[in-house]
Design a protein around this motif. Structure first.
Motif, short mmCIF file in Angstrom:
data_model
loop_
_atom_site.label_atom_id
_atom_site.label_comp_id
_atom_site.label_asym_id
_atom_site.label_seq_id
_atom_site.Cartn_x
_atom_site.Cartn_y
_atom_site.Cartn_z
N SER A 233 0.85 -1.19 0.00
CA SER A 233 0.00 0.00 0.00
C SER A 233 0.89 1.23 0.00
O SER A 233 2.12 1.13 0.06
CB SER A 233 -0.91 0.01 1.23
N ARG A 234 0.27 2.40 -0.04
CA ARG A 234 1.06 3.64 -0.01
C ARG A 234 1.79 3.79 1.32
O ARG A 234 2.81 4.47 1.40
CB ARG A 234 0.15 4.86 -0.23
N ASN A 311 -9.36 2.38 7.20
CA ASN A 311 -9.85 2.89 5.91
C ASN A 311 -11.34 2.66 5.70
O ASN A 311 -11.84 2.88 4.59
CB ASN A 311 -9.08 2.23 4.76
N PHE A 321 -10.64 3.19 -0.11
CA PHE A 321 -9.73 2.87 -1.21
C PHE A 321 -10.58 2.29 -2.34
O PHE A 321 -11.70 1.81 -2.10
CB PHE A 321 -8.62 1.90 -0.79
N HIS A 329 -3.66 4.36 -5.47
CA HIS A 329 -4.00 3.37 -4.46
C HIS A 329 -3.59 1.98 -4.95
O HIS A 329 -4.37 1.30 -5.62
CB HIS A 329 -5.50 3.39 -4.16
N SER A 332 -6.25 -2.49 -3.55
CA SER A 332 -7.64 -2.33 -3.95
C SER A 332 -8.49 -3.41 -3.29
O SER A 332 -7.99 -4.43 -2.83
CB SER A 332 -7.79 -2.43 -5.47
#
Length: 668
Positions: A233-234, A311, A321, A329, A332
């Motif tokens: 992920s980020r 999230n 997301f 993103h 997913s």
């Protein structure tokens, strides 16, 4: 006093929530209230209130309201102020969003609170309802009570628009258990006792028993060797945990993947979207080895992660997301669910393998019996995305997509070879690409031959007596061979079946079918064509032969009567003479080029009855063919060779020409 546009906030609640959302939120709030004081035995009771009007068939009346009571901390001043604050962060460490109460007004007319709490000095009772304009708390009353049980009673009053379709307590209980299952299955957590009952206390069901007591046979966990997986992920790598359960007697439900945040189910997605074999229920075998109808089950895979907790959307109807991966993103929902689906597939092992084999056999049977041209593709195609019980249309769609993908890949390889390879290096990789091209071409040829078999079967039926004891009309036979009122300007060689008569007619340049050759109401033969002797599509040149056909309905021989004005021999002669005189033009308005030596061929397809044979022999001076199924004559003055063929001969000769191909395909 708050100042919130409550009506707007409720209207803006996004999709993803259901009528169960406020009920789940209320139960979770009750659980958290109990956790705040940790009594010896936490209890939550859900009482169902139904419409008072009796149903005509004595069935259960629809659910109207829910009353949820708990023995938690109650609405203290701190909890009251938190309720009165939009987006309160009081329960942020427990995953609270400070918005869940607004979903209550989306699905119910009113939200009512009646709570007793301990100030440390005395017991206080607080009652209020949730406002619908700008104040979150309205009609508030506080009083001191001398005795009572600390806790809260929350009423979700009068469901809106009859949205609550479930009636049976067991159905409602099971749905709540599935949505709250993470609370019940955590070995390190003691969940309060949660029960549901009718207004009079009857038919009480304890939700905890679905996983820990007499009802535990309805939900059973499948142990996983490793239920953890990691995705990027980020914020860096994120770890997810999957727990898989069998849900017995699921009625009409499908196996699903549930993404969980803060121990609450947020989204449900059908597993068969990723693994088609999950579309049907599964069955457990009894001790005697026979399947019991009561032991059918579905699979639910619960996915939890701190990433999901952080999230989840405001309304808990989704996540912040995207469903599919994008540049912003990398993680997913689809990727999470896809990975969980793979773990569920592995967990069922041989059961899924058996279903995949059944699907493979179904596809193989389709190829062998209906689409032999797909044999080479069937050896390589990935069937994982194909439905579990695919229809012939679905199988064909998958094969066509694969065929197109292979053709695109071949074109790219050819372009690459031609653009990047020198003449000296051309041999490298050439054999491989030529083999791929050859395989694709063979598939197309096999398909075409198999379609010819189908056409001949239909043609056979068209010249037989029908159920009424009559023969089909000329139109039926005509349309099989070549559509009426058409010509090769609008009907390509792929759309007609002139090969039934003569293979050379596949490559004709001009064909006019049952259409006036000069427009208007002039005479018209059934089919007229001219082509090159070398079997290629020709031009409108005087040296090209011209062929004229006439069809007569199977079983009909009245054209041989002396008084008939439908004499096919004379009709063809008139057509030929009029073409020679330049009376007709092509569809593009050009004259049909004819010279003195332009050869003409005439073919009459009809029923060769004894009457017709005598007519051909005595009146038309035709000569019989050796097989007795046709007659011929040369008209020297017209440069015209004419044959009269029986429908049986046309069919037999067409089958003979194609028999070797049918035999090679195993469809003869």
């Amino acid at each position: 006093m708050s100042n919130v546009n409550i009506k707007r906030a409720v209207e803006n609640i996004r999709s993803g929530t259901t009528v169960y959302t406020p009920l789940v939120e209320t139960v979770v709030n009750a659980i958290q209230a109990i956790e705040s004081i940790n009594p010896p035995k936490g209890k939550i009771e859900i009482i169902v209130h139904r419409h008072k009007q009796q149903e005509l068939d004595d069935a259960l009346s629809p659910v109207e309201s829910f009353v949820i009571t708990d023995n938690g901390i109650g609405f203290t001043e701190k909890n009251r102020d938190s309720f009165d604050t939009l987006y309160t962060d009081q329960k942020i460490e427990q995953g609270g969003k400070g918005f869940g109460r607004f979903t209550c007004l989306k699905y119910f007319e009113d939200l009512l609170i009646d709570s007793v709490y301990d100030t440390g000095e005395r017991l206080q009772r607080r009652t209020f309802r949730m406002g619908k304009q700008t104040d979150i708390i309205v009609s508030e009353k506080i009083e001191t009570v001398s005795k009572g049980t600390v806790g809260s009673k929350v009423t979700l009053s009068r469901v809106k628009q009859k949205r609550f379709t479930d009636k049976q307590l067991k159905t409602i209980a099971r749905t709540l258990v599935e949505r709250l299952l993470p609370y019940f299955i955590d070995a390190d957590y003691k969940c309060p006792e949660i029960s549901i009952a009718e207004e009079d206390g009857s038919n009480r069901i304890v939700l905890n028993d679905f996983v820990s007591n007499e009802l535990s046979g309805l939900i059973m966990e499948i142990p996983l060797q490793n239920g953890l997986f990691t995705l990027e992920s980020r914020q860096g790598p994120q770890t997810f945990q999957v727990r898989i359960f069998k849900i017995y007697s699921p009625k009409s439900q499908k196996s699903k993947i549930s993404l969980v945040a803060d121990r609450r189910e947020v989204t449900e997605t059908a597993i068969h979207n990723y693994v088609p074999e999950f579309i049907d229920e599964f069955f457990d075998s009894s001790a005697e080895g026979t399947e019991s109808r009561d032991r059918n089950y579905i699979i639910k895979a619960y996915v939890s992660s701190p990433f999901l907790d952080s999230n989840v959307s405001l309304e808990r109807g989704g996540f912040e997301f995207p469903n599919d991966e994008d540049l912003m993103h990398p993680t997913s929902q689809t990727e999470i669910e896809q990975t969980a689906a793979a773990l569920a597939r592995d967990a069922l092992g041989d059961t899924i393998t058996a279903r995949q084999e059944k699907k493979r056999q179904r596809v193989q049977n389709y190829v062998e019996t209906s689409a032999p041209w797909h044999r080479s593709i069937a050896e390589e195609i990935d069937l994982s995305s194909m439905p579990f019980n695919p229809t012939p249309e679905q199988i064909e769609t998958v094969f066509q997509k694969e065929k197109f993908s292979q053709e695109v890949a071949i074109r790219r390889e050819v372009e690459k070879i031609l653009s990047e390879t020198s003449a000296g290096d051309l041999n490298e990789g050439l054999a491989s690409i030529v083999n791929k091209i050859s395989k694709t071409s063979k598939n197309d040829l096999i398909h075409y031959i198999a379609l010819r078999r189908n056409v001949l079967d239909i043609f056979t039926r068209s010249i037989e007596l029908n159920d009424a004891g009559t023969y089909p009309s000329e139109a039926t036979v005509h349309d099989i061979i070549f559509p009426r009122k058409g010509d090769s300007g609008v009907t390509s060689f792929e759309d007609h079946n002139l090969w039934i008569i003569d293979e050379r007619l596949n490559f004709t340049n001009f064909v006019s079918s049952d259409t006036p050759l000069a427009g208007g109401r002039t005479e018209r033969p059934d089919i007229i064509a001219f082509d090159l002797p070398v079997l290629f599509r020709g031009d409108n040149e005087a040296s090209n032969p011209i062929t004229v056909f006439e069809f007569k309905r199977p079983g009909r021989d009245d054209f041989a009567n002396p008084s008939s004005d439908e004499d096919p021999v004379q009709q063809i002669l008139r057509y030929v003479n009029n073409i020679r005189k330049g009376k007709f033009r092509t569809p593009k308005g050009r004259p049909i080029q004819v010279a003195d030596k332009t050869p003409f061929y005439g073919y009459i397809m009809c029923e060769l009855t004894e009457k017709v044979k005598e007519w051909l022999h005595s009146e038309k001076e035709f000569t019989p063919m050796p097989d007795g199924l046709g007659w011929f004559r040369w008209f020297g003055n017209n440069n015209l060779y004419m044959e009269v063929l029986s429908w049986d001969k046309v069919l037999r000769d067409a089958e003979m020409r194609n028999r070797i191909f049918f035999h090679k395909l195993g469809i003869d």
